[in-house]
Design an enzyme around this catalytic site. Sequence first.
Site, PDB file in Angstrom:
ATOM      1  N   LYS A  90       0.913  -1.371  -0.059  1.00 21.78           N
ATOM      2  CA  LYS A  90       0.067   0.114  -0.251  1.00 21.78           C
ATOM      3  C   LYS A  90       0.831   1.438   0.061  1.00 21.78           C
ATOM      4  CE  LYS A  90      -3.266  -2.774   0.599  1.00 21.78           C
ATOM      5  NZ  LYS A  90      -4.365  -3.280  -0.343  1.00 21.78           N
TER       6      LYS A  90
HETATM    7  C1  PLP Z   1      -5.635  -4.162   0.457  1.00 16.95           C
HETATM    8  C2  PLP Z   1      -7.034  -3.717   0.338  1.00 16.95           C
HETATM    9  C3  PLP Z   1      -8.019  -3.977   1.365  1.00 16.95           C
HETATM   10  C4  PLP Z   1      -7.671  -4.946   2.484  1.00 16.95           C
HETATM   11  O1  PLP Z   1      -6.539  -4.637   3.260  1.00 16.95           O
HETATM   12  P1  PLP Z   1      -5.653  -5.610   4.020  1.00 16.95           P
HETATM   13  O2  PLP Z   1      -4.781  -4.595   5.155  1.00 16.95           O
HETATM   14  O3  PLP Z   1      -4.800  -6.228   3.086  1.00 16.95           O
HETATM   15  O4  PLP Z   1      -6.726  -6.600   4.859  1.00 16.95           O
HETATM   16  C5  PLP Z   1      -9.208  -3.756   1.350  1.00 16.95           C
HETATM   17  N1  PLP Z   1      -9.675  -2.979   0.123  1.00 16.95           N
HETATM   18  C6  PLP Z   1      -8.706  -2.501  -0.977  1.00 16.95           C
HETATM   19  C7  PLP Z   1      -9.413  -1.841  -1.943  1.00 16.95           C
HETATM   20  C8  PLP Z   1      -7.490  -2.972  -0.908  1.00 16.95           C
HETATM   21  O5  PLP Z   1      -6.652  -2.682  -2.004  1.00 16.95           O
END
Ligand code: PLP
Length: 180
Positions: free
Chosen positions: A162
Amino acid sequence: SLNSGFISSAGEAVSRFESLLALQCDTKHALATTSGTHALDLLMYALDVQPGDEVIVPALTFISVGATIARAGGRPVFVDVDKESLNLLPQAVEDAISPATKGIIAVHTFGHPCDMNALRKIADHHELFLIEDACEALGATVHGKPIGGLGDVAVHSFYANKMITTGNGGAITTNSDQLS
Ligand SMILES: *Cc1c(COP(=O)(O)O)cnc(C)c1O
């Protein structure tokens, strides 16, 4: 740092992180969670998504977005996305609303913010909750306003791929005293 003796869970670093995130999103509250998925699961509970409820989500998105609704017993209703932004088409959202619709999860896909003005109007008109999924978009703005504070509540992820990472982690940002 190692010298602080801090290991995990509640501590100075977490509350500092929450304060800075609230500042970034221009929200009253920020709450750290263990992941973006966990943040979504907490919101399904807080927003009382029940068996039979429908929640509108983009047809192109991360698995957590549909799965969190199903885990709560609800039904994800997938609607078409815009060819350019890859985000929810407001008209498609409007067309998908039924008497069972309880809310909308607006995912800011690959850093591009959704048309939050249009979605806000639809949500208000039909009395639906409006969650921003900001997991891929921390730092993005709409007409100068940061995402994360443009819906009723937003979810963030700090997984390794992220915008910023804590290894694994997530958060909720909101102006609502009730939800926080
Ligand atoms: C990564 C992501 C999530 C979930 O996040 P995690 O921390 O991996 O559980 C939810 N929604 C979107 C759009 C994402 O890209």
